[in-house]
Scaffold this active site. Structure first.
Site, PDB file in Angstrom:
ATOM      1  N   SER A  26      34.791  36.256  45.129  1.00 33.93           N
ATOM      2  CA  SER A  26      35.707  37.384  45.278  1.00 33.93           C
ATOM      3  C   SER A  26      35.604  37.924  46.709  1.00 33.93           C
ATOM      4  O   SER A  26      35.762  37.166  47.658  1.00 33.93           O
ATOM      5  CB  SER A  26      35.407  38.440  44.218  1.00 33.93           C
ATOM      6  OG  SER A  26      36.473  39.338  44.074  1.00 33.93           O
TER       7      SER A  26
ATOM      8  N   ASP B  49      42.653  33.205  36.766  1.00 29.10           N
ATOM      9  CA  ASP B  49      42.227  34.345  37.571  1.00 29.10           C
ATOM     10  C   ASP B  49      43.426  34.975  38.288  1.00 29.10           C
ATOM     11  O   ASP B  49      44.085  34.312  39.093  1.00 29.10           O
ATOM     12  CB  ASP B  49      41.196  33.879  38.601  1.00 29.10           C
ATOM     13  CG  ASP B  49      40.625  35.016  39.419  1.00 29.10           C
ATOM     14  OD1 ASP B  49      40.876  36.188  39.078  1.00 29.10           O
ATOM     15  OD2 ASP B  49      39.921  34.726  40.412  1.00 29.10           O
TER      16      ASP B  49
ATOM     17  N   HIS C 127      37.600  34.282  36.976  1.00 28.20           N
ATOM     18  CA  HIS C 127      37.119  34.704  38.287  1.00 28.20           C
ATOM     19  C   HIS C 127      35.792  34.030  38.639  1.00 28.20           C
ATOM     20  O   HIS C 127      34.797  34.187  37.946  1.00 28.20           O
ATOM     21  CB  HIS C 127      36.968  36.227  38.268  1.00 28.20           C
ATOM     22  CG  HIS C 127      37.054  36.884  39.603  1.00 28.20           C
ATOM     23  ND1 HIS C 127      38.022  36.581  40.543  1.00 28.20           N
ATOM     24  CD2 HIS C 127      36.295  37.874  40.172  1.00 28.20           C
ATOM     25  CE1 HIS C 127      37.869  37.337  41.602  1.00 28.20           C
ATOM     26  NE2 HIS C 127      36.815  38.125  41.411  1.00 28.20           N
TER      27      HIS C 127
END
Length: 496
Positions: free
Chosen positions: A164, A420, A445
């Site tokens: 991320s 995601d 994710h």
């Protein structure tokens, strides 16, 4: 957001984890990790006051699998939260370290967890100026350089890992400091979105698509629930909304309804991001396949609003013990429409998305199932000035970190899962033989950073194997370059 990911409200409501020294037994499952502090420079880009001051930056280190002095260094670029949270959810790094005999380091991002440049005052006005991507990257470059000396690892290649926002940082670290890191795995890194590139409707459209894939009637039921809440609001039937949504405090005006919409939308966001095929506690306790579970909840209820309340409870009330939702405590609106969480880490992230990081996503009730909730550049600027006395620099990341023109970089893996919602803002096509995009079918994710699980989709197993092969090749190539440089230096030294 990891970034993100983005720690959830529920995670931040939990009591802080004790230090490694206080409770080593609780963390023995993460091989040999020790918690340490490094005296980090407060301001890398000033030679005056703050440039001469330091703060304790926390990092975790494990030499359990390391071939001392020869094995590579796997360095996790910490993101917006307590570094233990990321270490406890990145078992792939340890599995790979065992295979490749690597030293493992997880570095905490400044202003998060315990790495606070100004202590508990760090997120107060006029104390936040040193919270930048550039300062964080410099922290990591300095920490790597110093630890290589401490560990006698001067010739050991470094591979950066991150998920991320941390994935963004791992890619940026390779781009900005290729002399320090030999390659990077940037998992679920929304490099384009954060640079203000792409479609602002993409994120919530893709959250909607996840729920649509799970059950044909799910999105229809969600739309119906939100529409009924809007209708009740227009007729002033706030008590009915409060009762059916089980809010702790009565909904009494349109502002409360808007907060309720943000609260509910955040649950959908987190469930889509964390739609893993097994139970997790990464960003709140979630069951296996939470999107599917949530859809089953709303469809099972005859009343759509009560069904919506049950659906968001998959995220907000995983224990089933909460009698009501405190919508202002569990969700706080900020400059990140995907959610900041609450607490000091959330404050730090709010500042970052008010300065360099652009997340002006919106829902429109046309391309997505959510109520219309605009978030324009003007709205962001107004909020950020009132909250932090700063004005966002909407185009700075494109200039400083190249935007979508990344072809001159090298040795970066961009991995994304097709479940995601952040994937649409990332790099999804390979840009060169060494800028490799990998897609995980059935992956949420940064699923690839998580450890092996029997419930894993076959695609993530294959992607991890490919990532391991690529990283091994980078390590070998870097090692060969080191040998060649040493030979060249020796040859020069022997000349008269």
């Amino acid at each position: 957001m990891e970034s993100v990911l983005l720690l959830s409200a529920l995670l931040l409501l939990l009591p802080p984890l004790p230090s490694a020294r206080a409770a080593p037994a609780a963390r023995v499952v993460w091989p040999g990790l020790e918690e340490r502090l490094f005296p980090q420079v407060r301001d890398h880009f000033s030679f005056e006051t703050c440039g001469n001051e330091t703060f304790p930056q926390r990092y975790l280190v494990s030499a359990k699998f390391w071939k001392k002095g020869f094995g590579p260094i796997f360095f996790y670029t910490g993101n917006e939260g307590d570094i233990w949270t990321f270490a406890q959810n990145s078992d792939f790094i340890f599995e790979l370290a065992e295979e490749q005999q690597a030293l493992v380091i997880f570095a905490e991002h400044r202003y998060y967890g315990k790495s606070l440049p100004f202590g508990i005052e760090s997120t107060q006005l006029k104390k936040t100026a040193l919270l930048t991507v550039e300062q964080a990257l410099a922290d990591y470059a300095v920490l790597i350089t110093e630890l290589k000396q401490q560990f006698g690892a001067a010739d050991c290649p470094v591979i950066a890992f991150g998920g991320s926002y941390g994935g963004m940082l791992s890619a940026y670290l390779r781009m900005k400091y290729p002399n320090v890191v030999a390659g990077a795995l940037a998992a679920s890194a929304p490099l384009l979105s954060v640079a203000g590139l792409g479609d602002p409707t993409q994120f919530f459209r893709d959250v909607t698509a996840d729920f649509q894939k799970s059950s044909l009637g799910c999105v229809t039921a969600v739309r119906k629930a939100f529409q009924q809440i809007k209708d009740l609001c227009l007729s002033g039937a706030y008590d009915e909304i409060s009762s059916k949504m089980a809010t702790c405090n009565k909904i009494s005006n349109k502002e409360d309804v808007y907060q309720l919409f943000g609260f509910a939308r955040n649950a959908f966001t987190m469930m889509a991001m964390m739609d893993y095929p097994y139970k997790t506690d990464f960003m709140g306790d979630l069951p296996a396949n939470p999107v599917k579970v949530g859809c089953e909840q709303i469809i099972a209820h005859k009343d759509p609003i009560e069904g919506l309340s049950a659906l968001v409870g998959v995220f907000y009330n995983s224990s089933g013990l909460a009698q009501c939702y405190n919508i202002y405590q569990l969700y706080q609106s900020c400059a990140d429409p995907t959610g900041c969480g609450i607490g000091s880490d959330a404050e730090a992230w709010d500042y970052q998305v008010c300065t360099e990081i652009n997340l002006t996503f919106n829902s429109n009730n046309v391309t997505d199932m959510f109520p219309e909730m605009p978030f324009t550049e003007a709205m962001r600027e107004h909020y950020c000035w009132n909250k932090w006395r700063v004005r966002p620099r909407a185009h700075w990341l494109r200039t400083n970190f190249w935007g979508e023109d990344l072809k001159s970089a090298s040795n970066i893996i961009f991995s994304n899962g097709d479940l995601d919602p952040w994937a649409g803002g990332g790099i999804n096509s390979s840009l060169s033989p060494s800028l490799i995009a990998l897609t995980i079918k059935g992956g949420a994710h940064h699923l690839d950073l998580r450890g092996h699980n029997p419930a894993d989709p076959p695609s993530v197993t294959e992607v991890r194997k490919l990532e391991a092969k690529i990283i091994s090749s980078w390590v070998k190539s870097a090692g060969m370059e080191q040998v060649q440089e040493q030979r060249a230096g020796a040859a020069e030294g022997s000349q008269p």
